[in-house]
Motif scaffolding. Structure first.
Motif, PDB file in Angstrom:
ATOM      1  N   GLY A 101       8.924   2.414   6.176  1.00 31.66           N
ATOM      2  CA  GLY A 101       7.499   2.831   6.035  1.00 31.66           C
ATOM      3  C   GLY A 101       6.545   2.497   7.122  1.00 31.66           C
ATOM      4  O   GLY A 101       5.573   3.479   7.647  1.00 31.66           O
ATOM      5  N   GLY A 102       6.370   1.341   7.225  1.00 34.58           N
ATOM      6  CA  GLY A 102       5.507   0.850   8.244  1.00 34.58           C
ATOM      7  C   GLY A 102       5.608   1.537   9.655  1.00 34.58           C
ATOM      8  O   GLY A 102       4.309   1.777  10.388  1.00 34.58           O
ATOM      9  N   TYR A 141      -2.392   1.106   0.987  1.00 35.44           N
ATOM     10  CA  TYR A 141      -1.637   0.262   1.765  1.00 35.44           C
ATOM     11  C   TYR A 141      -0.370   1.034   2.495  1.00 35.44           C
ATOM     12  O   TYR A 141      -0.212   2.097   2.222  1.00 35.44           O
ATOM     13  N   ASP A 149       0.522   9.858   3.427  1.00 31.24           N
ATOM     14  CA  ASP A 149       1.257   8.528   3.256  1.00 31.24           C
ATOM     15  C   ASP A 149       2.065   8.708   2.078  1.00 31.24           C
ATOM     16  O   ASP A 149       1.588   8.049   1.111  1.00 31.24           O
ATOM     17  N   ILE A 166       5.654   5.766  -0.929  1.00 31.91           N
ATOM     18  CA  ILE A 166       5.957   5.834  -2.318  1.00 31.91           C
ATOM     19  C   ILE A 166       5.974   6.965  -2.885  1.00 31.91           C
ATOM     20  O   ILE A 166       7.120   7.265  -4.018  1.00 31.91           O
ATOM     21  N   LYS A 207      11.484   4.824   1.806  1.00 34.56           N
ATOM     22  CA  LYS A 207      11.928   4.204   0.474  1.00 34.56           C
ATOM     23  C   LYS A 207      12.854   5.338  -0.134  1.00 34.56           C
ATOM     24  O   LYS A 207      13.957   5.238   0.061  1.00 34.56           O
TER      25      LYS A 207
HETATM   26  N1  PLP Z   1       3.129   3.157   3.148  1.00 35.19           N
HETATM   27  C1  PLP Z   1       2.935   3.159   1.739  1.00 35.19           C
HETATM   28  C2  PLP Z   1       1.938   3.865   1.041  1.00 35.19           C
HETATM   29  C3  PLP Z   1       3.537   2.004   1.298  1.00 35.19           C
HETATM   30  O1  PLP Z   1       3.741   1.770  -0.148  1.00 35.19           O
HETATM   31  C4  PLP Z   1       4.526   0.978   2.131  1.00 35.19           C
HETATM   32  C5  PLP Z   1       5.358  -0.004   1.498  1.00 35.19           C
HETATM   33  O2  PLP Z   1       5.296  -0.219   0.099  1.00 35.19           O
HETATM   34  C6  PLP Z   1       4.533   1.154   3.443  1.00 35.19           C
HETATM   35  C7  PLP Z   1       3.682   2.292   4.139  1.00 35.19           C
HETATM   36  C8  PLP Z   1       5.414   0.239   4.377  1.00 35.19           C
HETATM   37  O3  PLP Z   1       6.588   0.753   4.310  1.00 35.19           O
HETATM   38  P1  PLP Z   1       7.625  -0.420   4.669  1.00 35.19           P
HETATM   39  O4  PLP Z   1       7.443  -1.831   3.885  1.00 35.19           O
HETATM   40  O5  PLP Z   1       9.047   0.489   4.354  1.00 35.19           O
HETATM   41  O6  PLP Z   1       7.458  -0.819   6.008  1.00 35.19           O
END
Ligand code: PLP
Length: 417
Positions: A109-110, A142, A230, A233, A259
């Motif tokens: 996700g990041g 987040y 985003d 989730i 995810k």
């Molecule tokens: N974006 C959202 C909305 C998230 O909830 C998360 C992780 O919980 C991320 C990005 C980041 O994902 P990752 O932990 O796979 O890098």
């Protein structure tokens, strides 16, 4: 329950001074249940970290991955290389997307958020507007822990102490007026993109106010800013649809996902990129190259896991269940508001909810969150601690009997305050 000793494993988001000698080792999973190293069974009320949407231990995904690993584990996707699972998953996701789109793969996700942020800036620079670099996000949002995602984050503690960060502006998550003001103040010609989770997750489970997301999309359209949903989730059934935006009628410029795309069986993420944003890079002899992407982008075994997971979500009705069960989950937890320790139970949009604790709970027990989490764990239910309370987001196969167990474990936890 816990294994004691001095670990070498530095856990993310962990107080290692405590965790170094006290880890909860999860060894096995089946549907909504997981077992620790001592054989104790827990209800996984959080789908691990918001991702085990189809539940644990599904042999269909294991078999698809094993089959792919036996044929070809992975191969580079840089330049003109591709693997069959990557091609098939990209085409499947593009077909499922609410807007005509292409798909860029990442490993989580990041990385997807950082890809969308860089792509937004690169898009504007390709269009001759290189000053459009400002990114706007929301309080309590987040967006992961990579560079751009850290700067976009609306949970202040997650940004502190990391030195200079990318230029961003945060607006209150529930005010369209504040967003409009922020765009006007910065100058629309400076704004590259606005990032928003359909339902804010890790920041406290805040469903959008009625009309908020639609208004945000309209504002972006009016000012030219790209709208990035985003859905890391919210996608893959958590809100009852593939990308969590469909129920609001949204067609974002980009959608980040991760995810639930594999239900966590293997790490995978990506960005659904609308044709509007892809166009300058895909057409014409002078089209710029997007000099961005990770080694494991489009990893064959991860994409095979994604395809098998999507088939389960669709064929077993789990995708729709994310919305069908939302009232049942919210309704099961709502009575907790009867406790003095509870300020509010939020939920009702998707199979996710939060129980926020009251001021008096924190006055009495500054460690209220940790206490309730541990008490629920004792009771055989894994819930997730947030800054001001606890979140739950069980696998989509969970039903009313499991929601009742979550309620009981929370009630038990609250009574320990
Ligand atoms: N974006 C959202 C909305 C998230 O909830 C998360 C992780 O919980 C991320 C990005 C980041 O994902 P990752 O932990 O796979 O890098």
């Amino acid at each position: 329950m816990t294994v004691t000793g001095d670990t070498s494993f530095w856990h993310p988001f962990a107080d290692m001074s405590a965790v170094r000698s006290s880890e909860l080792v999860i060894e096995r999973g089946e549907d909504v249940w997981v077992w620790d190293a001592h054989g104790k069974r827990y209800l996984d009320a959080t789908a691990s970290l918001w991702y085990a949407n189809v539940g644990h231990g599904r042999p269909e995904i294991a078999a698809a991955v094993a089959e792919q690993l036996g044929r070809l584990e992975a191969y580079s996707a840089f330049g003109d290389f591709a693997s069959r699972p990557a091609l098939e998953l990209a085409s499947t996701l593009a077909d499922l997307a609410p807007m005509p789109a292409r798909v860029f793969f990442t490993t989580g996700g990041g990385e997807s958020v950082d890809t969308a942020a860089k792509l937004a800036c690169r898009y504007w620079s390709a269009l001759g507007e290189p000053d459009r670099t400002l990114l706007i996000s929301r309080t309590a949002g987040y967006h992961g822990t990579n560079g751009f995602g850290t700067a976009l984050g609306g949970i202040p503690a997650n940004r502190e102490g990391f030195g200079p960060q990318v230029e961003t502006v945060q607006v209150p998550h529930d005010s369209l007026e504040a967003l409009e003001d922020a765009i006007a103040q910065a100058g629309p010609e400076r704004v590259a993109a606005v990032f928003a989770e359909p339902v804010i997750g890790a920041g406290g489970v805040y469903p959008p106010l009625p009309g908020y997301l639609e208004g945000l999309a309209a504002l972006c359209e009016r000012t030219g800013a790209l709208f990035v949903a985003d859905s890391v989730i919210c996608g893959f059934g958590r809100l009852g649809s593939w990308f969590g935006v469909e129920r609001f009628g949204l067609k974002p410029d980009m959608i980040t996902f991760a995810k639930g795309v594999t239900s966590g069986y293997l790490p995978l993420g990506g960005v659904v990129v609308s044709d509007r944003v892809a166009e300058p890079f895909w057409n014409g002899p002078d089209a710029p190259i997007l000099r961005h992407g990770a080694t494991y982008a489009g990893h064959a075994a991860c994409c095979a896991a994604g395809l098998a997971n999507i088939a389960l979500l669709e064929n077993e009705g789990l995708l729709r269940r994310g919305q069908e069960q939302e009232e049942a989950l919210h309704g099961a937890l709502k009575p907790l508001e009867g406790s003095e320790a509870v300020a509010e139970v939020r939920g009702g949009v998707g199979t996710m909810a939060a129980v926020e604790f009251s001021e008096s709970a924190f006055e009495q027990r500054p460690d209220a969150v940790g206490r309730v989490v541990m008490a629920a764990r004792e009771h055989g239910v894994l819930v997730r601690g947030l800054g001001r309370g606890v979140a739950v987001s069980p696998p989509l196969s969970a039903g009313p009997e499991h929601f009742a167990l979550i309620h009981d474990a929370m009630a038990e936890g609250l009574s320990s305050l």
